[in-house]
Motif scaffolding. Sequence first.
Motif, PDB file in Angstrom:
ATOM      1  N   TRP A 219       0.822  -1.213   0.000  1.00  0.00           N
ATOM      2  CA  TRP A 219       0.000   0.000   0.000  1.00  0.00           C
ATOM      3  C   TRP A 219       0.853   1.259   0.000  1.00  0.00           C
ATOM      4  CZ3 TRP A 219      -3.617  -1.755   4.534  1.00  0.00           C
ATOM      5  CH2 TRP A 219      -4.497  -2.731   4.067  1.00  0.00           C
ATOM      6  N   ALA A 220       1.999   1.225   0.675  1.00  0.00           N
ATOM      7  CA  ALA A 220       2.830   2.428   0.808  1.00  0.00           C
ATOM      8  C   ALA A 220       3.263   2.969  -0.556  1.00  0.00           C
ATOM      9  CB  ALA A 220       4.043   2.141   1.688  1.00  0.00           C
TER      10      ALA A 220
ATOM     11  N   GLU B  18       2.513   7.441  -4.492  1.00  0.00           N
ATOM     12  CA  GLU B  18       2.117   7.926  -5.819  1.00  0.00           C
ATOM     13  C   GLU B  18       0.963   8.917  -5.732  1.00  0.00           C
ATOM     14  OE1 GLU B  18       1.332   4.683  -8.471  1.00  0.00           O
ATOM     15  OE2 GLU B  18       3.305   3.785  -8.092  1.00  0.00           O
ATOM     16  N   ARG B  19       0.111   8.770  -4.717  1.00  0.00           N
ATOM     17  CA  ARG B  19      -1.042   9.674  -4.525  1.00  0.00           C
ATOM     18  C   ARG B  19      -0.737  10.758  -3.500  1.00  0.00           C
ATOM     19  NH1 ARG B  19      -4.042   4.627  -4.574  1.00  0.00           N
ATOM     20  NH2 ARG B  19      -4.130   4.728  -2.321  1.00  0.00           N
ATOM     21  N   ASP B  20       0.550  11.083  -3.318  1.00  0.00           N
ATOM     22  CA  ASP B  20       0.967  12.117  -2.378  1.00  0.00           C
ATOM     23  C   ASP B  20       0.476  11.839  -0.960  1.00  0.00           C
ATOM     24  OD1 ASP B  20       2.418  14.412  -1.748  1.00  0.00           O
ATOM     25  OD2 ASP B  20       0.671  15.704  -2.002  1.00  0.00           O
ATOM     26  N   TRP B  21       0.640  10.600  -0.527  1.00  0.00           N
ATOM     27  CA  TRP B  21       0.358  10.137   0.826  1.00  0.00           C
ATOM     28  C   TRP B  21      -1.113  10.272   1.216  1.00  0.00           C
ATOM     29  CZ3 TRP B  21       3.836   6.853   2.011  1.00  0.00           C
ATOM     30  CH2 TRP B  21       5.118   7.020   1.507  1.00  0.00           C
ATOM     31  N   THR B  22      -1.975   9.948   0.250  1.00  0.00           N
ATOM     32  CA  THR B  22      -3.413   9.841   0.529  1.00  0.00           C
ATOM     33  C   THR B  22      -3.837   8.422   0.188  1.00  0.00           C
ATOM     34  OG1 THR B  22      -4.003  10.652  -1.672  1.00  0.00           O
ATOM     35  CG2 THR B  22      -3.919  12.282   0.105  1.00  0.00           C
ATOM     36  N   ASN B  23      -4.846   7.944   0.907  1.00  0.00           N
ATOM     37  CA  ASN B  23      -5.328   6.589   0.652  1.00  0.00           C
ATOM     38  C   ASN B  23      -6.340   6.583  -0.497  1.00  0.00           C
ATOM     39  OD1 ASN B  23      -7.804   7.408   1.742  1.00  0.00           O
ATOM     40  ND2 ASN B  23      -7.393   6.481   3.740  1.00  0.00           N
TER      41      ASN B  23
ATOM     42  N   LEU C 151       7.226   8.082   8.320  1.00  0.00           N
ATOM     43  CA  LEU C 151       7.747   6.751   8.648  1.00  0.00           C
ATOM     44  C   LEU C 151       7.655   5.829   7.444  1.00  0.00           C
ATOM     45  CD1 LEU C 151       6.242   6.333  12.231  1.00  0.00           C
ATOM     46  CD2 LEU C 151       8.652   6.642  11.646  1.00  0.00           C
ATOM     47  N   TRP C 152       6.517   5.864   6.761  1.00  0.00           N
ATOM     48  CA  TRP C 152       6.347   5.027   5.560  1.00  0.00           C
ATOM     49  C   TRP C 152       7.361   5.417   4.488  1.00  0.00           C
ATOM     50  CZ3 TRP C 152       4.047   0.592   5.619  1.00  0.00           C
ATOM     51  CH2 TRP C 152       2.976   0.369   6.489  1.00  0.00           C
ATOM     52  N   ARG C 153       7.578   6.714   4.306  1.00  0.00           N
ATOM     53  CA  ARG C 153       8.543   7.192   3.311  1.00  0.00           C
ATOM     54  C   ARG C 153       9.940   6.670   3.638  1.00  0.00           C
ATOM     55  NH1 ARG C 153       9.189  12.435   4.700  1.00  0.00           N
ATOM     56  NH2 ARG C 153      10.964  11.662   5.840  1.00  0.00           N
ATOM     57  N   ASP C 154      10.332   6.760   4.905  1.00  0.00           N
ATOM     58  CA  ASP C 154      11.652   6.281   5.314  1.00  0.00           C
ATOM     59  C   ASP C 154      11.796   4.779   5.094  1.00  0.00           C
ATOM     60  OD1 ASP C 154      12.181   8.874   6.068  1.00  0.00           O
ATOM     61  OD2 ASP C 154      12.095   8.475   8.236  1.00  0.00           O
ATOM     62  N   ILE C 155      10.758   4.028   5.404  1.00  0.00           N
ATOM     63  CA  ILE C 155      10.796   2.569   5.207  1.00  0.00           C
ATOM     64  C   ILE C 155      10.959   2.250   3.725  1.00  0.00           C
ATOM     65  CG2 ILE C 155       9.389   0.468   5.319  1.00  0.00           C
ATOM     66  CD1 ILE C 155       8.322   1.645   8.047  1.00  0.00           C
TER      67      ILE C 155
END
Length: 175
Positions: free
Chosen positions: A87-88, A93-98, A109-113
């Motif tokens: 999902w991350a 790709e959607r600028d951190w929107t679900n 945190l997701w970006r770093d992972i």
Amino acid sequence: MRAAEIYIGTTLRGSAKGTGKGMYIMQSRTADGKIYEKKAAVELGGATESRLVLYCLRDSLSRFRYACEVTVHTECTWVASALGSRWAEAWRERDWTNGKGKRVKDPGLWRDILWHLEDTGHVLRAVSGKHEFSSWMRLNLPRLYAPRDVFGEVDEKALNFVNGWTGSPAGYGRG
């Protein structure tokens, strides 16, 4: 490609916010066949189970300097599902929107992972449910001192404190 296991435990469950502690035990086998193991813990205010798991995962992935097949063991089914379903990548790709257009929690945190995975070439697999350290972590994490917001080495003495720590997995708790 080398294999590595990361076992993550937290004191919080679900989406309830509070002050919680998280811990990981990272194991991999070195070229000479020895098991390399690192442990760390964190304490966060205003945390959730998933945030603690993400902090632990980010820190453990940052310790690798080469590509590994990494298996992450966590009781947090939501994080395991997000990792397994990738999902991350879609959120980024959607600028951190679900998919519903709402802002994703903990995008940093997701970006770093994702960065650690892409930078090193790790192949990540997540397993949800209890793992071999679950009971030990659940019993001992509340007793462990963890500096707030700072990952650091957990003192080996703290993890092997014979009089105060019980339920230790194999190799732990022996004096």
